[in-house]
Design a protein around this motif. Sequence first.
Motif, short mmCIF file in Angstrom:
data_model
loop_
_atom_site.label_atom_id
_atom_site.label_comp_id
_atom_site.label_asym_id
_atom_site.label_seq_id
_atom_site.Cartn_x
_atom_site.Cartn_y
_atom_site.Cartn_z
N GLU A 119 49.62 33.62 -26.55
CA GLU A 119 48.19 33.68 -27.41
C GLU A 119 48.89 32.29 -28.81
OE1 GLU A 119 49.10 36.45 -26.20
OE2 GLU A 119 47.40 36.69 -25.19
N SER A 120 49.65 31.72 -28.58
CA SER A 120 50.10 31.11 -30.03
C SER A 120 50.44 29.45 -29.31
CB SER A 120 52.08 31.38 -30.10
OG SER A 120 52.59 31.29 -28.71
N PHE A 121 49.78 29.37 -28.21
CA PHE A 121 49.22 27.76 -28.04
C PHE A 121 48.01 28.00 -28.22
CE2 PHE A 121 53.26 29.10 -24.92
CZ PHE A 121 54.30 28.08 -25.19
N ALA A 122 47.71 26.33 -29.08
CA ALA A 122 46.25 26.04 -29.87
C ALA A 122 45.53 26.02 -28.48
CB ALA A 122 46.79 25.36 -30.88
N ASN A 123 46.49 24.05 -27.91
CA ASN A 123 45.86 23.45 -26.80
C ASN A 123 44.67 24.15 -25.72
OD1 ASN A 123 45.93 21.08 -28.69
ND2 ASN A 123 47.65 20.61 -27.24
N TRP A 124 45.69 25.40 -25.63
CA TRP A 124 45.97 26.06 -24.43
C TRP A 124 44.36 27.61 -24.85
CZ3 TRP A 124 45.85 31.81 -23.86
CH2 TRP A 124 46.05 32.10 -22.18
N LYS A 135 42.55 26.48 -26.79
CA LYS A 135 40.79 25.78 -26.78
C LYS A 135 40.26 25.39 -25.56
CE LYS A 135 42.60 22.82 -30.57
NZ LYS A 135 43.23 21.21 -31.43
N ALA A 136 41.41 24.94 -24.63
CA ALA A 136 40.83 24.44 -22.83
C ALA A 136 40.09 25.97 -22.59
CB ALA A 136 41.68 24.18 -22.56
N GLN A 137 40.55 26.91 -22.68
CA GLN A 137 39.92 27.75 -22.87
C GLN A 137 39.23 28.74 -23.24
OE1 GLN A 137 42.60 31.68 -23.38
NE2 GLN A 137 41.95 32.65 -21.76
N LYS A 138 38.62 28.08 -24.13
CA LYS A 138 37.27 28.55 -24.70
C LYS A 138 36.42 27.06 -24.42
CE LYS A 138 39.00 30.15 -29.66
NZ LYS A 138 38.71 30.23 -30.48
N SER A 139 36.49 26.19 -24.31
CA SER A 139 35.50 24.95 -23.49
C SER A 139 35.74 25.57 -21.72
CB SER A 139 35.89 23.77 -23.87
OG SER A 139 37.41 23.65 -22.69
N LYS A 140 35.77 25.36 -21.83
CA LYS A 140 36.13 25.82 -20.17
C LYS A 140 34.80 27.51 -19.71
CE LYS A 140 38.18 29.10 -16.39
NZ LYS A 140 39.03 30.13 -16.16
N ALA A 141 35.41 28.46 -20.95
CA ALA A 141 34.43 29.60 -20.79
C ALA A 141 33.18 29.12 -21.41
CB ALA A 141 34.61 30.43 -21.74
N LYS A 142 32.98 28.25 -22.18
CA LYS A 142 31.07 27.73 -22.71
C LYS A 142 30.29 26.80 -21.30
CE LYS A 142 32.29 24.69 -26.20
NZ LYS A 142 32.17 23.67 -26.53
N TYR A 143 31.72 26.03 -21.05
CA TYR A 143 30.58 25.60 -19.47
C TYR A 143 30.73 26.62 -18.26
CZ TYR A 143 31.66 21.26 -21.55
OH TYR A 143 31.67 19.41 -22.35
N TRP A 149 36.91 19.60 -17.12
CA TRP A 149 37.64 20.71 -18.22
C TRP A 149 38.39 21.85 -16.98
CZ3 TRP A 149 35.15 24.97 -15.84
CH2 TRP A 149 34.34 25.03 -15.19
N GLN A 150 38.27 21.80 -16.15
CA GLN A 150 38.57 22.97 -15.22
C GLN A 150 39.95 22.87 -14.49
OE1 GLN A 150 37.69 26.17 -14.08
NE2 GLN A 150 39.63 26.45 -12.58
N LYS A 151 40.26 20.92 -14.52
CA LYS A 151 41.65 20.37 -14.51
C LYS A 151 41.85 20.52 -16.11
CE LYS A 151 43.43 15.87 -13.27
NZ LYS A 151 43.41 14.57 -12.32
N LYS A 152 41.75 19.99 -16.82
CA LYS A 152 42.59 20.69 -18.35
C LYS A 152 42.92 21.70 -18.34
CE LYS A 152 40.84 17.75 -21.37
NZ LYS A 152 39.85 17.16 -22.29
N SER A 205 43.47 23.93 -16.31
CA SER A 205 44.82 24.58 -15.16
C SER A 205 46.27 23.35 -15.89
CB SER A 205 44.76 24.38 -14.32
OG SER A 205 44.18 23.14 -13.78
N GLN A 206 46.23 22.43 -15.93
CA GLN A 206 47.68 22.00 -16.82
C GLN A 206 47.69 22.49 -17.89
OE1 GLN A 206 45.50 18.08 -17.47
NE2 GLN A 206 45.95 17.40 -15.33
N ARG A 207 47.12 22.69 -18.55
CA ARG A 207 47.03 23.50 -20.05
C ARG A 207 48.06 25.10 -19.68
NH1 ARG A 207 43.35 20.63 -24.31
NH2 ARG A 207 44.54 18.41 -24.18
N ARG A 208 47.14 25.58 -18.92
CA ARG A 208 47.75 26.87 -18.55
C ARG A 208 49.38 26.75 -18.14
NH1 ARG A 208 46.10 29.90 -13.50
NH2 ARG A 208 47.04 31.62 -14.08
#
Length: 84
Positions: free
Chosen positions: A31-36, A38-46, A1-4, A6-9
């Motif tokens: 803020e207009s990039f949805a994949n980023w 999603k990755a930010q939310k999943s990282k925060a959750k973990y 999740w961290q790798k994903k 940082s790649q999307r960022r």
Amino acid sequence: WQKKYSQRRHLVKLLVLQNKNKRVLCPRSLESFANWQKAQKSKAKYQAKAANQRRDYLHKLTTHLVKQYDVIAIEDLKTKNLQK
């Protein structure tokens, strides 16, 4: 999740810089990039889950120590004084 994350960022920052360099009329913001997002939310959750696990372990450990021992003394020793 961290790798994903940082790649999307990284990709988002590149796209934002490209829009800025090309002088697009409506440049996209981070803020207009949805994949980023999603990755930010999943990282925060973990990260929150790991923090809760650490907090729970420390709480259980301290509770066990308090129940097991009558008196707990904590000293603030300086290592320089111990060496003397």
